[in-house]
Scaffold this motif. Structure first.
Motif, PDB file in Angstrom:
ATOM      1  N   GLU A  49       3.301   4.707  -8.971  1.00  0.00           N
ATOM      2  CA  GLU A  49       3.356   5.980  -8.241  1.00  0.00           C
ATOM      3  C   GLU A  49       2.892   7.129  -9.128  1.00  0.00           C
TER       4      GLU A  49
ATOM      5  N   ARG B  23       7.348   6.380   1.067  1.00  0.00           N
ATOM      6  CA  ARG B  23       6.785   5.022   1.144  1.00  0.00           C
ATOM      7  C   ARG B  23       7.289   4.187  -0.029  1.00  0.00           C
TER       8      ARG B  23
ATOM      9  N   GLN C  63      -0.752   7.331  -9.550  1.00  0.00           N
ATOM     10  CA  GLN C  63      -1.393   7.612  -8.268  1.00  0.00           C
ATOM     11  C   GLN C  63      -2.318   6.481  -7.807  1.00  0.00           C
TER      12      GLN C  63
ATOM     13  N   THR D  15      -0.255   4.305   0.538  1.00  0.00           N
ATOM     14  CA  THR D  15      -0.758   5.286   1.497  1.00  0.00           C
ATOM     15  C   THR D  15      -0.340   4.880   2.894  1.00  0.00           C
ATOM     16  N   HIS D  16       0.072   5.865   3.672  1.00  0.00           N
ATOM     17  CA  HIS D  16       0.488   5.636   5.050  1.00  0.00           C
ATOM     18  C   HIS D  16       0.143   6.896   5.833  1.00  0.00           C
ATOM     19  N   PRO D  17      -0.326   6.759   7.076  1.00  0.00           N
ATOM     20  CA  PRO D  17      -0.740   7.960   7.821  1.00  0.00           C
ATOM     21  C   PRO D  17       0.400   8.930   8.131  1.00  0.00           C
TER      22      PRO D  17
ATOM     23  N   GLU E 202      -3.250   3.352  -5.289  1.00  0.00           N
ATOM     24  CA  GLU E 202      -3.091   3.228  -3.839  1.00  0.00           C
ATOM     25  C   GLU E 202      -2.308   1.992  -3.431  1.00  0.00           C
ATOM     26  N   SER E 203      -2.301   0.960  -4.274  1.00  0.00           N
ATOM     27  CA  SER E 203      -1.600  -0.271  -3.910  1.00  0.00           C
ATOM     28  C   SER E 203      -1.240  -1.058  -5.160  1.00  0.00           C
TER      29      SER E 203
ATOM     30  N   HIS F 201       0.852  -1.190   0.000  1.00  0.00           N
ATOM     31  CA  HIS F 201       0.000   0.000   0.000  1.00  0.00           C
ATOM     32  C   HIS F 201       0.887   1.239   0.000  1.00  0.00           C
TER      33      HIS F 201
ATOM     34  N   THR G 113       4.967  10.256   3.463  1.00  0.00           N
ATOM     35  CA  THR G 113       4.530  10.729   2.157  1.00  0.00           C
ATOM     36  C   THR G 113       4.710   9.591   1.148  1.00  0.00           C
ATOM     37  N   VAL G 114       4.065   9.717   0.017  1.00  0.00           N
ATOM     38  CA  VAL G 114       4.109   8.654  -0.992  1.00  0.00           C
ATOM     39  C   VAL G 114       5.539   8.397  -1.499  1.00  0.00           C
TER      40      VAL G 114
END
Length: 99
Positions: A73, A17, A76, A8-10, A78-79, A6, A13-14
């Motif tokens: 990436e 990640r 865009q 996205t991470h709280p 998400e996974s 994934h 940043t992308v």
């Protein structure tokens, strides 16, 4: 390794990640290559599959994985799903071109 990553991470940043994912893959490959080879095997070879999810993944070459992650990436997403399976590799003799 059969895993859905994934992007996205709280807290991350992308781009950070993506770097972490690429590092995890590199670390996995190094760990697999350091394992003892079976008898008569010359090197570790890898079967790789890549896709948005497990159902839509297709075979890719090991060298293309980072490029595929960068494409995900850029799109865009998400996974993505990545499967890397180690297998023993055997060298073949090259034929002389003069023959």
């Amino acid at each position: 390794m059969k895993k859905t990553f994934h992007l996205t991470h709280p807290k991350l940043t992308v781009p950070r990640r993506v770097d972490a994912i690429k590092h995890e893959i590199k670390k996995y490959l190094k760990r697999e290559r350091n394992k003892a080879l079976p008898e008569n095997a010359d090197f570790w070879d890898f079967d790789c599959r890549f896709g948005i999810d497990e159902a839509s993944c297709k075979a890719v070459h090991l060298a293309e994985i980072n490029k595929k992650i960068s494409e995900i990436e850029a799109d865009q997403q998400e996974s993505f799903y990545l499967e890397i399976l180690a297998k023993p590799g055997y060298r073949t003799k090259k034929q002389d071109q003069a023959e």
